[in-house]
Design an enzyme around this catalytic site. Structure first.
Site, short mmCIF file in Angstrom:
data_model
loop_
_atom_site.label_atom_id
_atom_site.label_comp_id
_atom_site.label_asym_id
_atom_site.label_seq_id
_atom_site.Cartn_x
_atom_site.Cartn_y
_atom_site.Cartn_z
N LYS A 207 37.17 -11.04 6.58
CA LYS A 207 38.27 -10.57 7.60
C LYS A 207 39.02 -11.71 8.12
O LYS A 207 40.02 -11.98 8.42
CB LYS A 207 37.33 -9.83 8.85
CG LYS A 207 38.29 -9.29 9.81
CD LYS A 207 37.63 -8.33 10.88
CE LYS A 207 38.46 -8.19 12.13
NZ LYS A 207 37.94 -7.21 12.83
N GLU A 213 29.52 -19.16 5.36
CA GLU A 213 28.75 -18.94 3.92
C GLU A 213 30.13 -18.46 2.92
O GLU A 213 29.72 -18.92 1.79
CB GLU A 213 27.99 -17.60 4.29
CG GLU A 213 26.64 -17.74 5.30
CD GLU A 213 27.00 -17.66 6.83
OE1 GLU A 213 28.14 -17.94 6.93
OE2 GLU A 213 26.11 -17.36 7.32
N GLY A 268 34.60 -5.70 11.14
CA GLY A 268 33.77 -5.81 9.71
C GLY A 268 32.81 -4.79 9.44
O GLY A 268 33.03 -4.48 8.15
N ARG A 269 32.13 -4.43 10.19
CA ARG A 269 30.95 -3.47 9.62
C ARG A 269 31.35 -1.98 9.41
O ARG A 269 30.54 -1.07 9.21
CB ARG A 269 29.75 -3.52 10.65
CG ARG A 269 29.99 -3.30 12.08
CD ARG A 269 28.93 -3.48 12.86
NE ARG A 269 29.07 -3.47 14.45
CZ ARG A 269 29.49 -4.51 15.05
NH1 ARG A 269 30.09 -5.82 14.51
NH2 ARG A 269 30.00 -4.40 16.29
N GLU A 354 24.34 -4.25 14.75
CA GLU A 354 25.37 -5.38 15.18
C GLU A 354 26.12 -4.47 16.40
O GLU A 354 26.96 -5.06 17.21
CB GLU A 354 26.09 -5.67 14.09
CG GLU A 354 26.87 -7.15 14.39
CD GLU A 354 27.57 -7.71 13.14
OE1 GLU A 354 27.00 -8.77 12.77
OE2 GLU A 354 28.57 -7.37 12.64
N HIS A 385 4.25 4.45 -0.93
CA HIS A 385 3.00 3.74 -1.23
C HIS A 385 3.01 2.35 -0.52
O HIS A 385 2.28 1.56 -1.24
CB HIS A 385 3.13 3.69 -3.05
CG HIS A 385 3.00 4.99 -3.53
ND1 HIS A 385 1.88 5.45 -3.94
CD2 HIS A 385 3.80 5.91 -3.82
CE1 HIS A 385 2.05 6.76 -4.53
NE2 HIS A 385 3.39 7.04 -4.42
N LYS A 513 25.36 -19.54 14.63
CA LYS A 513 26.64 -19.95 14.04
C LYS A 513 26.91 -21.62 14.42
O LYS A 513 27.15 -22.38 13.63
CB LYS A 513 27.77 -19.36 13.90
CG LYS A 513 27.55 -18.18 13.10
CD LYS A 513 29.07 -17.42 13.03
CE LYS A 513 28.97 -15.90 12.79
NZ LYS A 513 30.27 -15.32 12.91
#
Ligand code: F6P
Length: 548
Positions: A207, A213, A268-269, A354, A385, A513
């Site tokens: 965005k 990263e 973003g999310r 977030e 399990h 960050k």
């Protein structure tokens, strides 16, 4: 909304909570009330949400609905759909709902209709995907694209990853999507191993186009491609971008003719419905993507128009508030009995945590109630399990969302029958439990001695009365997936309104960050770490020793 009235609602819920904690037994509640199941469910066409196995009564629901009214859930909802700048700390509208409003009315932000822009980007993505699928779009050496690598992180990764997995049965032959997010070089190295640069297309999805990263991975991808093809000019045919910052896309060296834009009012999310969905279109085709959008729009319509008491996201949000704030649950499990939803828990971790992992209200004051729970989960039956022991017999209250399709998208019906039986059985087991008398009787029938029964019985008792919600749908097609995702988005919205937090910023991710930038030269050894706290400085020293 008056705070006084709000606190009255909370006080009322706390009173009811004390009663429910000591008196409500779900096994008895079902036995006493044959209408419990039919009363406590909501539907949207074939999407069926059974919330009867929750620790609720009519009193609880009425108290929660009162809270929703007092908190202004409908007013905030209408303000969101109307394009008001409800993301107050970033002065932005919150309009991911517009992205799927493809058959709807104009949606305006500051008097300007955003729909023509949305439709233009959709048309561009459709045309681009058609060129890639047909082979008209060729790599630098003239070959057809067979592999797409999406490089992005957080909202620029998790949505497409989750949907790509969820719609696996709809994948188009001849093209495969891969996803690189982590700055750990292992991620890109492992992903590129076995890929052919001549037939690989990279989508750089960010965005802001500033995320370290993503840019680090993008530069490494670019070097890999240029090294393999021996020509800088190859970038044009192998890199496209998705961003709101087209100037930065150009700076990176991607032709903005091959960039797909979106807008600051898409969080973003919440962005998988935007150009961030490009890898989805490449994986399943544009028509499937449009079905996903229509599914989201169908849930939006329901959220906008259904009475609060029948409104699925509202009910789910309120039940979540009940557990979080009144019964003290600190986590929420997402347990899809659907292998294709294996990435849904991770996707919802970002969407929910977030958004509502906040401790400051919209007015800048400390919150007075607990906010977002920890979201976690795994697909069934694997979780059974692994960690179900703790849900059944541990000391934590963990509300569960189960979900399962009535019909599989494969031919192994016996597998599906077992899957569904396990899903329903877990919900039933959590709810009914097993009393000591039942355990003793069972062991007695097995011929165990009285002494051995005394020793074993306490360990085999299940307290029961553990809550769950069951989400049942016909099959996991793109339309249904769209409804499910939008359902959770709106659930998160409802809870954000009740907690009076801004669900659409994420300042809490900034400090780490910033410090990573400061620490990098120390990790690399070009700066001394003396100024840092003793632990950080000590770790850096230890790292250097281990690296030497
Ligand atoms: O982690 C913070 C965050 O800003 C997320 O909200 C976002 O989805 C992610 O980073 C990626 O950001 P971008 O799309 O700008 O690269």
């Amino acid at each position: 909304m008056s705070t006084e009235r709000l606190s009255e609602c909370w006080e009322n819920l706390k009173r009811i909570g004390a009663e429910v904690s000591s008196e409500l037994n779900l096994r008895e509640a079902f036995a006493e009330d044959p209408a419990r199941f039919s009363r406590y469910h909501s539907t949207l066409d074939d999407l069926f949400v059974d919330y009867s196995k929750n620790l609720i009564t009519d009193n609880v629901l009425n108290g929660l609905l009162e809270l929703a009214k007092e908190a202004g859930v409908t007013e905030w909802r209408d303000r969101m759909f109307a394009g008001e700048r409800i993301n107050i700390t970033e002065h932005r509208a919150v309009l991911h709902v517009a992205l799927r409003n493809i058959d709807g009315d104009p949606v305006e932000v500051d008097g300007e209709d955003v729909m023509p822009g949305i439709k233009e980007v959709l048309a561009n993505m459709k045309a681009f995907a058609a060129r890639v699928h047909s082979g008209e779009w060729k790599g630098h050496t003239g070959k057809k694209i067979t592999d797409v690598v999406n490089i992005g992180i957080g909202g620029s990764d998790l949505g497409p990853v989750m949907v790509n997995e969820a719609l696996r049965p709809y994948h188009i032959d001849g093209i495969k999507c891969h996803f690189v997010s982590n700055v750990d070089g292992a991620h890109i190295v492992d992903t590129l191993k076995g890929l052919d640069a001549e037939t690989t297309l990279f989508i750089i999805a960010s965005k802001t186009f500033t995320t370290d990263e993503t840019l680090t991975n993008a530069y490494s991808a670019r070097s890999w491609l240029v090294d393999a093809l021996g020509d800088d000019g190859a970038v044009a045919k192998h890199f496209v971008a998705v961003s709101t910052a087209l100037d930065k896309v150009a700076e990176f060296g991607i032709d903005t003719a091959n960039a797909f834009g979106f807008w600051d009012w898409v969080g973003g999310r919440y962005s998988l419905w935007s150009a961030i969905g490009l890898p989805i279109i490449l994986a399943v085709g544009y028509d499937r993507f449009e079905e996903l959008l229509r599914g989201g729009a169908a849930m939006d319509q329901h959220f906008k128009t259904a009475p609060l008491a029948e409104n699925i996201p509202v009910i789910l949000g309120l039940i979540g508030v009940w557990y979080r704030n009144i019964l003290g649950a600190s986590s929420q499990a997402i347990l899809p009995y659907d292998q294709h939803l294996s990435r849904l828990p991770a996707y919802l971790q970002q969407a929910d945590m977030e958004s509502n992992g906040k401790s400051t209200t919209r007015d800048g004051k400390p919150v007075q109630t607990a906010t977002g729970p920890v979201i976690w989960g795994e697909p069934g039956t694997n979780g059974q399990h692994a960690f179900y022991q703790l849900i059944h017999q541990g000391t934590e209250l963990i509300p569960v969302d189960f979900m399962v399709a009535a019909k599989p998208l494969h031919d192994l019906q016996n597998h599906h029958d077992k899957l569904v039986a396990n899903c329903f059985a877990q919900a039933e087991a959590l709810m009914v439990g097993k009393t000591e008398a039942e355990v003793r009787h069972e062991l007695d029938l097995q011929g165990m001695s009285a002494d051995d029964i005394d020793v074993l019985a306490p360990h085999k008792v299940f307290a029961g009365n553990k809550p769950s919600t069951m989400i049942l749908y016909r099959q996991l097609d793109p339309f249904t997936l769209g409804r499910l995702i939008a359902m959770y988005e709106h659930k998160i919205f409802v809870q954000g309104v009740i907690w009076n937090v801004n669900s659409y910023d994420q300042w809490g991710v900034e400090l780490g960050k910033q410090l990573a930038k400061e620490l990098l030269p120390m990790v690399q050894g070009s700066e001394s770490a003396e100024s840092r706290d003793a632990s950080t400085a000590g770790l850096i020293a230890e790292l250097r020793t281990l690296q030497s």
